[in-house]
Design a protein around this motif. Structure first.
Motif, PDB file in Angstrom:
ATOM      1  N   PRO A  94       1.039  -1.059   0.130  1.00 10.20           N
ATOM      2  CA  PRO A  94      -0.155   0.024   0.003  1.00 10.20           C
ATOM      3  C   PRO A  94       0.783   1.110  -0.040  1.00 10.20           C
ATOM      4  O   PRO A  94       2.096   1.388   0.570  1.00 10.20           O
ATOM      5  CB  PRO A  94      -0.856  -0.020   1.363  1.00 10.20           C
ATOM      6  CG  PRO A  94      -0.815  -1.313   1.693  1.00 10.20           C
ATOM      7  CD  PRO A  94       0.666  -2.146   1.162  1.00 10.20           C
ATOM      8  N   ALA A  95       0.303   2.416  -0.617  1.00 12.86           N
ATOM      9  CA  ALA A  95       1.013   3.546  -0.581  1.00 12.86           C
ATOM     10  C   ALA A  95       1.071   4.140   0.882  1.00 12.86           C
ATOM     11  O   ALA A  95       0.241   3.791   1.668  1.00 12.86           O
ATOM     12  CB  ALA A  95       0.266   4.605  -1.500  1.00 12.86           C
ATOM     13  N   ALA A  96       2.103   4.695   1.192  1.00 10.83           N
ATOM     14  CA  ALA A  96       2.181   5.371   2.507  1.00 10.83           C
ATOM     15  C   ALA A  96       1.171   6.507   2.788  1.00 10.83           C
ATOM     16  O   ALA A  96       0.516   6.417   3.904  1.00 10.83           O
ATOM     17  CB  ALA A  96       3.593   5.676   2.837  1.00 10.83           C
ATOM     18  N   ASP A  97       1.140   7.192   1.988  1.00  9.44           N
ATOM     19  CA  ASP A  97       0.434   8.480   2.183  1.00  9.44           C
ATOM     20  C   ASP A  97      -0.554   8.955   0.896  1.00  9.44           C
ATOM     21  O   ASP A  97      -0.011   8.501  -0.240  1.00  9.44           O
ATOM     22  CB  ASP A  97       1.175   9.616   2.601  1.00  9.44           C
ATOM     23  CG  ASP A  97       2.027   9.572   3.640  1.00  9.44           C
ATOM     24  OD1 ASP A  97       1.512   8.867   4.714  1.00  9.44           O
ATOM     25  OD2 ASP A  97       3.186   9.871   3.548  1.00  9.44           O
ATOM     26  N   ALA A  98      -1.606   9.513   1.040  1.00  6.81           N
ATOM     27  CA  ALA A  98      -2.354  10.119   0.113  1.00  6.81           C
ATOM     28  C   ALA A  98      -1.698  11.038  -0.504  1.00  6.81           C
ATOM     29  O   ALA A  98      -1.166  11.935   0.353  1.00  6.81           O
ATOM     30  CB  ALA A  98      -3.592  10.323   0.549  1.00  6.81           C
ATOM     31  N   TYR A 188      -4.410   3.335   2.314  1.00  6.66           N
ATOM     32  CA  TYR A 188      -3.225   4.167   2.996  1.00  6.66           C
ATOM     33  C   TYR A 188      -3.331   3.788   4.260  1.00  6.66           C
ATOM     34  O   TYR A 188      -3.582   4.862   5.337  1.00  6.66           O
ATOM     35  CB  TYR A 188      -3.568   5.512   2.740  1.00  6.66           C
ATOM     36  CG  TYR A 188      -3.630   5.921   1.119  1.00  6.66           C
ATOM     37  CD1 TYR A 188      -2.513   5.986   0.366  1.00  6.66           C
ATOM     38  CD2 TYR A 188      -4.983   6.278   0.637  1.00  6.66           C
ATOM     39  CE1 TYR A 188      -2.724   6.114  -1.102  1.00  6.66           C
ATOM     40  CE2 TYR A 188      -5.070   6.543  -0.622  1.00  6.66           C
ATOM     41  CZ  TYR A 188      -4.171   6.617  -1.370  1.00  6.66           C
ATOM     42  OH  TYR A 188      -4.292   6.854  -2.737  1.00  6.66           O
ATOM     43  N   PRO A 189      -2.974   2.432   4.794  1.00  5.03           N
ATOM     44  CA  PRO A 189      -3.187   2.192   6.239  1.00  5.03           C
ATOM     45  C   PRO A 189      -2.051   2.809   7.129  1.00  5.03           C
ATOM     46  O   PRO A 189      -2.368   2.789   8.183  1.00  5.03           O
ATOM     47  CB  PRO A 189      -2.832   0.550   6.120  1.00  5.03           C
ATOM     48  CG  PRO A 189      -2.233   0.296   5.097  1.00  5.03           C
ATOM     49  CD  PRO A 189      -2.560   1.408   3.739  1.00  5.03           C
ATOM     50  N   HIS A 190      -0.978   3.501   6.451  1.00 11.28           N
ATOM     51  CA  HIS A 190      -0.063   3.860   7.141  1.00 11.28           C
ATOM     52  C   HIS A 190      -0.010   5.630   7.092  1.00 11.28           C
ATOM     53  O   HIS A 190       0.980   6.141   7.600  1.00 11.28           O
ATOM     54  CB  HIS A 190       1.383   3.614   6.902  1.00 11.28           C
ATOM     55  CG  HIS A 190       1.417   1.995   6.926  1.00 11.28           C
ATOM     56  ND1 HIS A 190       1.208   1.220   8.038  1.00 11.28           N
ATOM     57  CD2 HIS A 190       1.589   1.081   5.819  1.00 11.28           C
ATOM     58  CE1 HIS A 190       1.319  -0.078   7.679  1.00 11.28           C
ATOM     59  NE2 HIS A 190       1.518  -0.158   6.509  1.00 11.28           N
ATOM     60  N   ASP A 191      -0.918   6.176   6.713  1.00  8.99           N
ATOM     61  CA  ASP A 191      -0.991   7.717   6.670  1.00  8.99           C
ATOM     62  C   ASP A 191      -1.663   8.136   7.865  1.00  8.99           C
ATOM     63  O   ASP A 191      -2.725   8.065   8.265  1.00  8.99           O
ATOM     64  CB  ASP A 191      -2.186   7.897   5.519  1.00  8.99           C
ATOM     65  CG  ASP A 191      -2.220   9.305   5.106  1.00  8.99           C
ATOM     66  OD1 ASP A 191      -2.062  10.211   5.977  1.00  8.99           O
ATOM     67  OD2 ASP A 191      -2.321   9.717   3.981  1.00  8.99           O
ATOM     68  N   PRO A 192      -0.811   9.015   8.586  1.00 10.89           N
ATOM     69  CA  PRO A 192      -0.910   9.364   9.627  1.00 10.89           C
ATOM     70  C   PRO A 192      -2.078  10.678   9.850  1.00 10.89           C
ATOM     71  O   PRO A 192      -2.977  10.675  10.745  1.00 10.89           O
ATOM     72  CB  PRO A 192       0.381   9.998  10.355  1.00 10.89           C
ATOM     73  CG  PRO A 192       1.004  10.295   9.123  1.00 10.89           C
ATOM     74  CD  PRO A 192       0.887   9.130   8.225  1.00 10.89           C
ATOM     75  N   ALA A 193      -2.059  11.255   8.781  1.00 10.90           N
ATOM     76  CA  ALA A 193      -2.844  12.501   8.663  1.00 10.90           C
ATOM     77  C   ALA A 193      -4.490  11.729   8.410  1.00 10.90           C
ATOM     78  O   ALA A 193      -5.517  12.053   9.167  1.00 10.90           O
ATOM     79  CB  ALA A 193      -2.820  13.352   7.557  1.00 10.90           C
ATOM     80  N   LEU A 194      -4.576  10.810   7.686  1.00  5.88           N
ATOM     81  CA  LEU A 194      -5.824   9.851   7.562  1.00  5.88           C
ATOM     82  C   LEU A 194      -6.356   9.381   8.761  1.00  5.88           C
ATOM     83  O   LEU A 194      -7.605   9.340   9.109  1.00  5.88           O
ATOM     84  CB  LEU A 194      -5.715   9.025   6.192  1.00  5.88           C
ATOM     85  CG  LEU A 194      -7.182   8.238   5.856  1.00  5.88           C
ATOM     86  CD1 LEU A 194      -8.089   9.122   5.942  1.00  5.88           C
ATOM     87  CD2 LEU A 194      -6.809   7.226   5.064  1.00  5.88           C
ATOM     88  N   ALA A 195      -5.446   8.734   9.554  1.00  5.04           N
ATOM     89  CA  ALA A 195      -5.621   8.003  10.763  1.00  5.04           C
ATOM     90  C   ALA A 195      -6.093   8.962  11.864  1.00  5.04           C
ATOM     91  O   ALA A 195      -7.283   8.694  12.604  1.00  5.04           O
ATOM     92  CB  ALA A 195      -4.524   7.237  11.211  1.00  5.04           C
ATOM     93  N   GLU A 200     -10.607  11.489  14.996  1.00  2.00           N
ATOM     94  CA  GLU A 200     -11.460  12.692  15.058  1.00  2.00           C
ATOM     95  C   GLU A 200     -12.785  12.481  14.795  1.00  2.00           C
ATOM     96  O   GLU A 200     -14.013  12.883  15.622  1.00  2.00           O
ATOM     97  CB  GLU A 200     -10.947  13.838  14.479  1.00  2.00           C
ATOM     98  CG  GLU A 200     -11.575  15.263  14.722  1.00  2.00           C
ATOM     99  CD  GLU A 200     -11.052  16.320  13.801  1.00  2.00           C
ATOM    100  OE1 GLU A 200     -11.631  17.406  13.825  1.00  2.00           O
ATOM    101  OE2 GLU A 200     -10.161  15.943  13.141  1.00  2.00           O
ATOM    102  N   LEU A 201     -13.159  11.945  13.737  1.00  2.00           N
ATOM    103  CA  LEU A 201     -14.803  11.685  13.320  1.00  2.00           C
ATOM    104  C   LEU A 201     -15.325  10.639  14.141  1.00  2.00           C
ATOM    105  O   LEU A 201     -16.584  10.672  14.432  1.00  2.00           O
ATOM    106  CB  LEU A 201     -14.652  11.208  11.923  1.00  2.00           C
ATOM    107  CG  LEU A 201     -14.338  12.151  10.593  1.00  2.00           C
ATOM    108  CD1 LEU A 201     -14.186  11.557   9.317  1.00  2.00           C
ATOM    109  CD2 LEU A 201     -15.174  13.577  10.695  1.00  2.00           C
ATOM    110  N   ARG A 202     -14.567   9.623  14.408  1.00  2.00           N
ATOM    111  CA  ARG A 202     -15.213   8.652  15.397  1.00  2.00           C
ATOM    112  C   ARG A 202     -15.662   9.083  16.694  1.00  2.00           C
ATOM    113  O   ARG A 202     -16.757   8.760  17.325  1.00  2.00           O
ATOM    114  CB  ARG A 202     -14.408   7.387  15.512  1.00  2.00           C
ATOM    115  CG  ARG A 202     -14.144   6.354  14.172  1.00  2.00           C
ATOM    116  CD  ARG A 202     -13.312   5.096  14.721  1.00  2.00           C
ATOM    117  NE  ARG A 202     -12.829   4.580  13.341  1.00  2.00           N
ATOM    118  CZ  ARG A 202     -11.797   4.596  12.844  1.00  2.00           C
ATOM    119  NH1 ARG A 202     -10.927   5.412  13.326  1.00  2.00           N
ATOM    120  NH2 ARG A 202     -11.522   3.779  11.871  1.00  2.00           N
ATOM    121  N   ASP A 203     -14.629   9.993  17.261  1.00  4.15           N
ATOM    122  CA  ASP A 203     -14.948  10.607  18.585  1.00  4.15           C
ATOM    123  C   ASP A 203     -15.900  11.822  18.677  1.00  4.15           C
ATOM    124  O   ASP A 203     -16.657  11.748  19.392  1.00  4.15           O
ATOM    125  CB  ASP A 203     -13.710  11.176  19.053  1.00  4.15           C
ATOM    126  CG  ASP A 203     -12.447  10.156  19.536  1.00  4.15           C
ATOM    127  OD1 ASP A 203     -12.804   9.047  19.448  1.00  4.15           O
ATOM    128  OD2 ASP A 203     -11.100  10.678  19.574  1.00  4.15           O
TER     129      ASP A 203
END
Length: 274
Positions: A94-98, A188-195, A200-203
């Motif tokens: 997978p790509a690291a970041d979008a 992008y399972p390793h994209d920190p901004a997406l994570a 934030e959306l879940r919370d």
């Protein structure tokens, strides 16, 4: 043959990479265009000897780690990165970041659409480019204290930033947003901004959590939305999506039915822009 094609691809992309874009000096003038082998090797965190052997179609098949380093150093678009891995005969991780920068030619296209509000969103629904009419229509942007929120459509939808849609439009768009974010999370399972965005959306939104668990599936296409503009009032808008597959981005063209009150409002808004 595959090694030869990989070597040719690397030489071509190295020659196309401007040293100026990496902050490297170009004086005295270079005899050949692009980066030097030692510069690219340093950027990709590998030895010059190893990289030289790749360009000469010698040595073992490069690992996924080596290829990922080259893809980052050469700033390859997702499609080019995939091609690099195929040439090397190595499974594509997978790509690291979008991709969060818009291509210049796509940005220029937005400016050639004066009667259409147009935005470009990345894989995390961040607005990476928009034209003046879109900024006026949707709100937010430079000078808006909520800019960080308004520049991401997922935050706008689930956390209350920006101008609201009506009930039916909001319900449909919520499922579209979650479907795309689910695809992006897989890609992008390793994209920190997406994570961070997903956390934030879940919370912040029980509705987001509910829709996420339903695993919605939506393809980009034509949609009709109704939004409330603080001056112009209720607007019925047509949204059509064009894909930029190399960067996993979408261009959204926002128009109105010809001759409709909303079409006249869009024309007036565009005329009043600086």
């Amino acid at each position: 043959m595959p090694r030869t094609e990989l070597a040719r691809f690397l030489r071509d992309r190295r020659a196309r990479s401007s040293p100026r874009g990496y902050g490297l000096p170009e004086d005295p003038p270079r005899r050949t265009p692009g980066l030097r082998r030692e510069e690219l090797a340093a950027l990709a965190h590998m030895s010059v000897d190893y990289y030289t052997r790749l360009e000469q179609a010698r040595g073992p098949r490069p690992s996924a780690r080596i290829l990922d380093g080259l893809a980052r150093a050469l700033r390859l678009a997702p499609a080019e990165r995939s091609h690099l891995f195929r040439l090397a005969g190595t499974g594509l991780p997978p790509a690291a970041d979008a991709v969060r920068q818009v291509r210049p030619q796509v940005a220029r296209m937005l400016d050639r659409l004066p009667g259409t509000a147009a935005i470009v969103t990345d894989a995390a629904y961040g607005v990476v480019a928009w034209n003046p009419l879109a900024r006026e229509l949707l709100g937010g942007g430079p000078g808006d204290p909520r800019e960080e929120g308004t520049r991401n459509l997922a935050r706008r939808r689930f956390l209350g930033a920006g101008r609201p849609y009506d009930g039916a439009s909001a319900e449909e768009f919520g499922h579209i947003v979650v479907a795309r974010l689910r695809r992006s999370a897989d890609r992008y399972p390793h994209d920190p901004a997406l994570a961070a965005l997903l956390a934030e959306l879940r919370d912040g939104s029980a509705e987001f959590r509910r829709i996420w668990e339903s695993r919605p599936v939506h393809a980009p296409g034509h949609r009709t939305k109704t939004v409330e503009h603080p001056v112009a009032g209720r607007l019925r808008l047509n949204c059509d999506v064009l894909l930029v597959p190399e960067d996993d981005q979408e261009v959204v063209l926002i128009t109105a039915d010809a001759g409709s009150p909303t079409a006249r409002t869009l024309r007036d808004l565009a005329a009043g822009l600086p």
